[in-house]
Design an enzyme around this catalytic site. Sequence first.
Site, PDB file in Angstrom:
ATOM      1  N   HIS A 317     -24.133  -7.711  22.446  1.00  0.00           N
ATOM      2  CA  HIS A 317     -23.595  -6.421  21.999  1.00  0.00           C
ATOM      3  C   HIS A 317     -23.024  -6.517  20.589  1.00  0.00           C
ATOM      4  O   HIS A 317     -23.049  -5.548  19.839  1.00  0.00           O
ATOM      5  CB  HIS A 317     -22.512  -5.927  22.966  1.00  0.00           C
ATOM      6  CG  HIS A 317     -23.074  -5.368  24.233  1.00  0.00           C
ATOM      7  ND1 HIS A 317     -23.273  -6.135  25.352  1.00  0.00           N
ATOM      8  CD2 HIS A 317     -23.501  -4.125  24.556  1.00  0.00           C
ATOM      9  CE1 HIS A 317     -23.787  -5.376  26.316  1.00  0.00           C
ATOM     10  NE2 HIS A 317     -23.937  -4.157  25.861  1.00  0.00           N
ATOM     11  N   GLY A 318     -22.518  -7.681  20.241  1.00  0.00           N
ATOM     12  CA  GLY A 318     -21.972  -7.845  18.894  1.00  0.00           C
ATOM     13  C   GLY A 318     -21.180  -9.128  18.804  1.00  0.00           C
ATOM     14  O   GLY A 318     -20.481  -9.499  19.756  1.00  0.00           O
TER      15      GLY A 318
END
Lengths: 468, 390
Positions: A317-318
């Site tokens: 996701h990051g």
Amino acid sequence: MVFSSPAFLFLFLPVVLALSALLPWKAQNWMLVLASAVFYIWGAGGNIATIIYITLAGFIGAIAVARTRSQSSRWRTLTLWIVLAFVLVPLLLQKYLPVALVTIGRPDVMTWPLALGVSFITFHAISYVIDVRRGVIQRERNLKDFALYLLLFPHQIAGPIVRYSEIVDEVKGRARPRLEEISYGAVRFIWGLSKKVLIADNAGAIVHAIQATPANEVSATTAWLAALAFAIQIYFDFSGYSDMAIGLAAMFGFHFPENFAGPYRSLTVTEFWRRWHVTLSRWFRDYVYIPLGGNRHGRAREYIALTVTFLLTAFWHGATWPFLVWGGLHSAALILERLTGLRDVKGWVIPRRILMALFIVFSWVPFNAPTLGQAVDQWQLMASLDFQALPPVLIMALTPIVAIALLIGCVTFFAPKGNLTTFAFIFTSDHRRALRPAISAVLAVVLLIVCVAMVTWNDFSPFLYFAF
Amino acid sequence: MALSDNPSRLWGRIALVMTALALGSAWIVGSGRDEVNENTALPPAPKIESVSDILDTRTYEQFNAQIRASASARKLFIPLIAQTGYDVVQRSMRLNVWQGSDGQLFFIEDFLCDRVGARNRFAQWAEQQPPISDSPLRFVVIADKSTVYADQLQPPYGPFSVTALNHCNQDTYSDFSKIATQAPDLVKMITPSAELAQRWDQETFYPGDTHWSPGAATAFGLEVAPWIQGQPNLRDVIQNNLHRSDLTRSYGDLFQLSGLPMSLSPFVPLVSLTLPGTQSTVETLPAPDPTKPRNRTITTGAPIKGSTLLLHDSFMEPAERSNTPLYEDLTQVAIAEAAQYLESTDRKFDRIVFASVMRNASLLFRDFTNQKSLYTSHLTVAAKQKLSNR
């Protein structure tokens, strides 16, 4: 391009639907490949070069992997890793290199912009190459068919993550969809559009309003409202997108796997992950968790595999601390459930639902926070229970439409389990037989009119999961 | 050629074409801009002249904006939703407009003032201002609608009180009033009064407009000119020479922001000032933005001598006719373009008047503080002398 944008609804979709109906069936795959390219360029412009690279890397890489079938296991594994490295190049360079450079104090080094949907397309390509290595599927010999699988516009930007084995037969030889399939697809698309336009975007208005509130006006009331509104926004936004993708695919003769199954009705975190972003969870289970040992090599190994899997999910996701904390929270909760046996408890449904709802709302906080410090601040405010009157910006933001959207959103937490529990589940796949097609069609037309009204009313609002 | 090998598949194709037509018609049929779109500028059409244009996301952003602005569904749905909110729910469906009692609309910016920031900016400004009489720099702050109509903020229904809505605004009003009392030659606070408006059979503010009515706006001429001239009796002269003139539609900016048609705004008479023995000539100055016109008015025999630069926001427009003939040489420029204008001209002024509604005033002070030398460099030698004699 965003499914809920006027450009998609009033121009792209009508043209593609008309072409699908009027062109000879043999030309369908070409038409869809070209339409998918236009769809991508419309949203991401020159970044299509990245997507073409991943397509070629996956296609050629699978040929290399398939050719090692008669070689030693070590050689086959080495080939696979080399191919995966090639497929992962854009994701690493565009998503993680900038973070790494900032971490080592070199933010001045120029990097590449993150191409839209690159995470999802990379995961499609990886699953394809690994499945070829495992012998689950034969490698594809037709580049156009492979490109269609990888770039098909309904799943291109935000999933669901479809395995090649799931749609290879449809890529090769699907029949023209029947009226029932098109009706189902249209109804499913409209339902997804409604989730996005009527609920997610309105919940998002509250989230944005709170972000614009001066820090000295934020209290426990606003902190809880922000967390609840974001939980509603992300679920309806992402599941709405998945519904639209599944519906669109059905209208062109494809069957995509389900991506959501009422996750906010879960009684445990384990159950939540069986219902939330199902295709991503399945991807990590099959390509990370099980290869790491899964639950067949003792508890310690299981917990390590679980933690690694969730940290990688968070990393996907990051590469930021808030995402890692979010992933860490979920893996810790999953391990706790296994250690204490909470996962297998029966009964105590209402307290467990309340506890789970609190956990869901609480754990989304870092997911939406720009920094870990801001997430901690929000948690502190929530825990302070210092409830004060709403600040002016929120009084303004709570329009009737927004208030209704939030109320409907809250229903998802408290709806009882079972079929046809709420209006929200009327059109999901497992309940679709519960309503007569005629009623569904009438409701869908009404919803479509309302959605078109809201699309023209609201400003452009991109999907949250495009960021990944 | 057989259309299909199965009736259900044939109906499927027909359904696809029908759906395509229905969706396409939402954009195409009767498309174009009309009254509901007038508050959104028509976006520029994209130009595709090379491959790089095709691969440029800005091209598609322009396409998106064009499609959005021209979709015919807008004509149907925007007024429908807005009217439902205004008449049935009695609550604006837009986040930027608040609907109070009696259909009064208020602009959200009135409630989102940064009170602490405003105080700091004002304190910084005040430090730099000379406490002199007859200052060549003057600041006029106009109280906004939500302050004057605070008693109409409460919607006709609702589970909670909205008194918190206007707290910040009322505090800011009180701050400015205090400042105006402490520095009477620098700052003037104008509160639009019902009495002045009623004299012209007008409301102080119209329900769909954030600006004061032309009648209420006569306060600007009545209060500012005697203040600058230092002649309280000038007020009577002005009062006796005001008269009704052309009818004009009140702006209805809040109607527009709500998505309601401008046609809901009433026509009201403008109020003009004609002083005996004066004659005005208006010169339009070149302005880069046609929505922010610049002009210079020379009035022979006007009571306020010398050259005056009036930097103002949209609140000045209803007040223009009842104010302009009071100045011998008046140049009017939008505050937003003040710096740009001053950098493009070498004209000198005997005085510069800054006029702004309350919600923008603290920002006005900040901008002034940041660019004080630019403003003072456009004062005449005599005006600069007054400043240096502090």
